[in-house]
Design an enzyme around this catalytic site. Sequence first.
Site, PDB file in Angstrom:
ATOM      1  N   ASP A 180       0.691  -1.201  -0.004  1.00 49.29           N
ATOM      2  CA  ASP A 180       0.014   0.113  -0.099  1.00 49.29           C
ATOM      3  C   ASP A 180       0.822   1.276  -0.052  1.00 49.29           C
ATOM      4  O   ASP A 180       2.192   1.067   0.265  1.00 49.29           O
ATOM      5  CB  ASP A 180      -0.849  -0.038   1.313  1.00 49.29           C
ATOM      6  CG  ASP A 180      -2.119   0.962   1.178  1.00 49.29           C
ATOM      7  OD1 ASP A 180      -2.389   1.472  -0.042  1.00 49.29           O
ATOM      8  OD2 ASP A 180      -2.717   1.139   2.118  1.00 49.29           O
TER       9      ASP A 180
ATOM     10  N   GLU B 189       1.860   3.836  -3.924  1.00 47.42           N
ATOM     11  CA  GLU B 189       1.255   2.573  -4.351  1.00 47.42           C
ATOM     12  C   GLU B 189       2.226   1.842  -5.142  1.00 47.42           C
ATOM     13  O   GLU B 189       2.768   0.518  -4.830  1.00 47.42           O
ATOM     14  CB  GLU B 189      -0.058   2.576  -4.808  1.00 47.42           C
ATOM     15  CG  GLU B 189      -0.955   3.062  -3.803  1.00 47.42           C
ATOM     16  CD  GLU B 189      -2.398   3.403  -4.447  1.00 47.42           C
ATOM     17  OE1 GLU B 189      -3.343   3.693  -3.536  1.00 47.42           O
ATOM     18  OE2 GLU B 189      -2.423   3.550  -5.628  1.00 47.42           O
TER      19      GLU B 189
ATOM     20  N   ASP C 148      -5.150  -2.894  -2.434  1.00 44.88           N
ATOM     21  CA  ASP C 148      -6.465  -2.232  -2.683  1.00 44.88           C
ATOM     22  C   ASP C 148      -6.463  -1.089  -3.501  1.00 44.88           C
ATOM     23  O   ASP C 148      -7.579  -0.276  -3.437  1.00 44.88           O
ATOM     24  CB  ASP C 148      -6.731  -1.820  -0.991  1.00 44.88           C
ATOM     25  CG  ASP C 148      -6.091  -0.603  -0.377  1.00 44.88           C
ATOM     26  OD1 ASP C 148      -5.524   0.488  -1.213  1.00 44.88           O
ATOM     27  OD2 ASP C 148      -5.499  -0.853   0.751  1.00 44.88           O
TER      28      ASP C 148
ATOM     29  N   ASP D 208      -1.089  -0.900   4.992  1.00 46.36           N
ATOM     30  CA  ASP D 208      -1.501   0.387   5.161  1.00 46.36           C
ATOM     31  C   ASP D 208      -0.889   0.952   6.530  1.00 46.36           C
ATOM     32  O   ASP D 208      -0.746   2.078   6.502  1.00 46.36           O
ATOM     33  CB  ASP D 208      -3.186   0.457   5.333  1.00 46.36           C
ATOM     34  CG  ASP D 208      -3.760   1.648   5.687  1.00 46.36           C
ATOM     35  OD1 ASP D 208      -3.731   2.657   4.796  1.00 46.36           O
ATOM     36  OD2 ASP D 208      -4.119   1.911   6.828  1.00 46.36           O
TER      37      ASP D 208
ATOM     38  N   HIS E 235      24.881  25.488 -13.799  1.00 47.25           N
ATOM     39  CA  HIS E 235      26.308  25.370 -14.273  1.00 47.25           C
ATOM     40  C   HIS E 235      26.894  26.714 -14.854  1.00 47.25           C
ATOM     41  O   HIS E 235      26.223  27.574 -15.205  1.00 47.25           O
ATOM     42  CB  HIS E 235      26.269  24.263 -15.380  1.00 47.25           C
ATOM     43  CG  HIS E 235      25.687  24.751 -16.515  1.00 47.25           C
ATOM     44  ND1 HIS E 235      25.970  25.555 -17.711  1.00 47.25           N
ATOM     45  CD2 HIS E 235      24.147  24.243 -17.030  1.00 47.25           C
ATOM     46  CE1 HIS E 235      24.986  25.922 -18.568  1.00 47.25           C
ATOM     47  NE2 HIS E 235      24.198  25.177 -18.184  1.00 47.25           N
TER      48      HIS E 235
ATOM     49  N   GLU F 265      18.729  19.024 -18.667  1.00 45.39           N
ATOM     50  CA  GLU F 265      18.103  20.003 -19.145  1.00 45.39           C
ATOM     51  C   GLU F 265      17.187  19.400 -20.136  1.00 45.39           C
ATOM     52  O   GLU F 265      17.061  18.467 -20.541  1.00 45.39           O
ATOM     53  CB  GLU F 265      18.889  21.007 -20.000  1.00 45.39           C
ATOM     54  CG  GLU F 265      18.469  22.261 -20.666  1.00 45.39           C
ATOM     55  CD  GLU F 265      17.683  23.217 -19.443  1.00 45.39           C
ATOM     56  OE1 GLU F 265      16.522  22.736 -19.034  1.00 45.39           O
ATOM     57  OE2 GLU F 265      18.262  24.263 -19.215  1.00 45.39           O
TER      58      GLU F 265
END
Length: 393
Positions: A10, A51, A76, A125, A197, A273
């Site tokens: 989950d 999930e 689920d 969960d 940069h 980029e």
Amino acid sequence: MARTFIVEADGGSRGNPGPAGYGAVVLDPATGEALAEAAEFIGTATNNVAEYKGLLAGLRAAHALDPQARIHVRMDSKLVVEQMSGRWKIKHPDMRPLAAEAKTVFPATQVTYEWIPREQNKHADRLANEAMDAGRIGKQWEPRDSRAALATGSARSTAARAADEAAEAAAVPRTPAVGWGAPADLGTPATFVLLRHGETALTPEKRFSGSGGGDPELSAAGRRQATAAAAALAARGTVQAVVSSPLRRCRETADTVAARLGLEVRIEDGLRETDFGAWEGLTFAEVRERYPEDLTAWLGSTKAAPTGGGESFATVARRVAVARDKLIARYTGKTVLLVTHVTPIKTLVRLALGAPPESLYRMELSAASLSAVAYYADGNASLRLLNDTSHLR
């Protein structure tokens, strides 16, 4: 005879997108015993991403126990189950790489999928909520913190039931508090110092230079800028890690800084980029002359791509957000230098501010400039610096 494992997984996001985590458990189908647990706070993400990451963690945990085992996954999430079963197409670009990675853990013939109601997935969960709770205070989930195996047993204590109720209440999406309303105990944020940069030969001419054309090196001016940035960052003394785009101009800038700080450089592909397609190497005026309609569309929508199969800014934003979340989870509580480009930096700033996509066109970023964004455990972000070039003067 091959063993069989049940994997329950989950994921959750308190905000969708918001602070997110996943949980997974590997069960013995005969006894119901938990053989392995996994959970992790993953920074800001959607429910679906969390999930899928839970699924990946569960499959990997099962693979570590027995790579020859047959796996029955129960979740689920109807979306994940249907997509991994091949009945639904995977349309969202954030889902495709995660699904593709999940398919590499075991051969497809060894794995089956089943949807189950949420109340039957309480173990995973709870693990996901434990991971999010840990992230809220600037920590990562540890196996010793797990209460899931105890809380899902048949003889459950009043304390366990109360913990269930608290976890379920915590799982309800909520809008994070902002500014003065934010709690003071969020721990040390993950801080990204964003260094564009140094110059290349294309920079002073303001030519499109992305990831789809050549891979220019730093010019002599760019190397001087990198050295100046390295000195400034060394004087501040706060950077604990260096991460760079894979493109040469960033790697050369990052190497200069890292050498001064005594750190190694990690490469993150998501920081590259934009691919400017057929516009690579051209000036704005040249693009306007050759591709006027495409340029107008591009300036009018972040979903429009440059001519010739380049990337839209919307596409770039999705991959930058994935890289951001991964780096936030990896460097929780630390200050990290990200050496990257104009579009990724503007995107990180825009997302931190919750600004509309059009704000990308309203920011200026000089070569070798410094910006900074802090990310807190509750999902909030704070822009602390933008386009600082004082170290170059």
